[in-house]
Design an enzyme around this catalytic site. Structure first.
Site, PDB file in Angstrom:
ATOM      1  N   CYS A 285      39.189  28.117  35.512  1.00 20.47           N
ATOM      2  CA  CYS A 285      37.772  28.474  35.376  1.00 20.47           C
ATOM      3  C   CYS A 285      37.204  28.506  36.792  1.00 20.47           C
ATOM      4  CB  CYS A 285      37.038  27.465  34.477  1.00 20.47           C
ATOM      5  SG  CYS A 285      37.205  25.748  35.019  1.00 20.47           S
TER       6      CYS A 285
ATOM      7  N   ARG B  46      31.074  36.867  35.143  1.00 23.13           N
ATOM      8  CA  ARG B  46      31.595  36.180  36.331  1.00 23.13           C
ATOM      9  C   ARG B  46      33.042  36.584  36.568  1.00 23.13           C
ATOM     10  NH1 ARG B  46      31.037  29.943  36.699  1.00 23.13           N
ATOM     11  NH2 ARG B  46      31.741  30.404  38.825  1.00 23.13           N
TER      12      ARG B  46
END
Length: 281
Positions: A238, A179
């Site tokens: 995040c 990611r």
């Protein structure tokens, strides 16, 4: 007072302790109701359920990330309803290594309540050890929780935009490597990462059983990553300011307290298409 982690044996010995309050924070980003359903099917006796979207975040806005900070007064009121006051030892857990529960750990510390610890290994370890479960809602005596929010613990997107000019800080991204690199993006509309960020997946903090590495081992790993940057100049992010709290917890457990949280994280960064996006390692 437990301030980072607590083991299953210690928690089991305090299940009937009126000075301890337990929270089940299980949550699935793709199935928002699954955590509460799992709680109703069986939870650690006495645990309350805290929902990531409803309880541990405020409503999403067009400018915010997916999990904005809750209003401190509203959260404090809810904590009081759950039976928490300044004297209570709070324990939080989720289904495994603490990716969601660490958010509640951070929020309580943000409000000035340091007596909060994450159950090491979570529900997975509790079940593996065949410890007791309950389907009953806990009996709660309400209390008054007085919040003392410390906003120096988090930073805004404006701060992140200024990092290239200021220097001296380290931005760490807790998402999985693929990611971070932009190879996949199962949740947000744009793939990649904030330019200049360094990848530190939160899973690196735990062993194969989902329990945190020993403090000395964590400290060695984190010091190698930080180099000359002091913990107070580290900013953890995040996807939406949740799993980044796991990295802050790991740093604190390793004696490296002081790191900050970028609350908006990637999901807020990409709200403005004019902000730069990097891909690759």
């Amino acid at each position: 007072m437990f301030t980072t982690l607590v083991d299953t044996t210690t928690l089991a010995a305090h299940l009937n302790d009126p000075g301890w309050v337990i929270f089940d924070c299980r949550f699935d980003l793709t199935k928002p109701d699954a955590g509460q359903q799992a709680y109703e099917e069986g939870h650690i006796p006495g645990a309350r359920y805290a929902h990531l979207d409803r309880d541990l975040s405020s409503p999403v806005t067009p400018q915010s990330g997916r999990h904005p900070l809750p209003d401190p007064t509203a959260l404090a009121t809810q904590l009081g309803r759950w039976g928490v006051d300044r004297q209570k030892q709070v324990i939080v857990y989720d289904g495994g290594p603490g990716a969601i529960a660490a958010r509640m750990w951070w929020l309580l510390r943000w409000l000035g309540h340091d007596a909060v610890a994450l159950l090491d290994g979570g529900m997975a370890k509790w079940r593996e050890e065949k410890r007791p479960l309950s389907r009953e809602a806990p009996s709660i005596t309400t209390h008054v929780f007085e919040p003392h929010p410390d906003d120096s613990r988090w930073v805004s997107t404006a701060t992140i935009e200024q990092l290239p000019d200021e220097g001296g800080s380290l931005l760490l991204d807790a998402r999985a490597q693929r990611r971070f690199e932009g190879a996949v993006e199962p949740i947000d509309k744009v793939a990649g990462h904030v330019p200049g960020a360094v990848n530190r997946p939160f899973e690196n903090n735990v062993d194969e059983q989902g329990c945190f590495l020993a403090p000395a081992q964590l400290r060695k790993q984190w010091l190698e990553l930080l180099g000359p940057v002091p913990p107070s100049r580290v900013i953890n992010m995040c996807g939406s300011g949740v799993t980044a709290c796991h990295n802050i917890l790991a740093m604190t457990h390793a004696g490296l307290d002081g790191a900050k949280l970028y609350v908006g994280s990637w999901s807020e960064w990409i709200r403005d298409s004019g902000r730069p996006v990097a891909t690759g390692a």
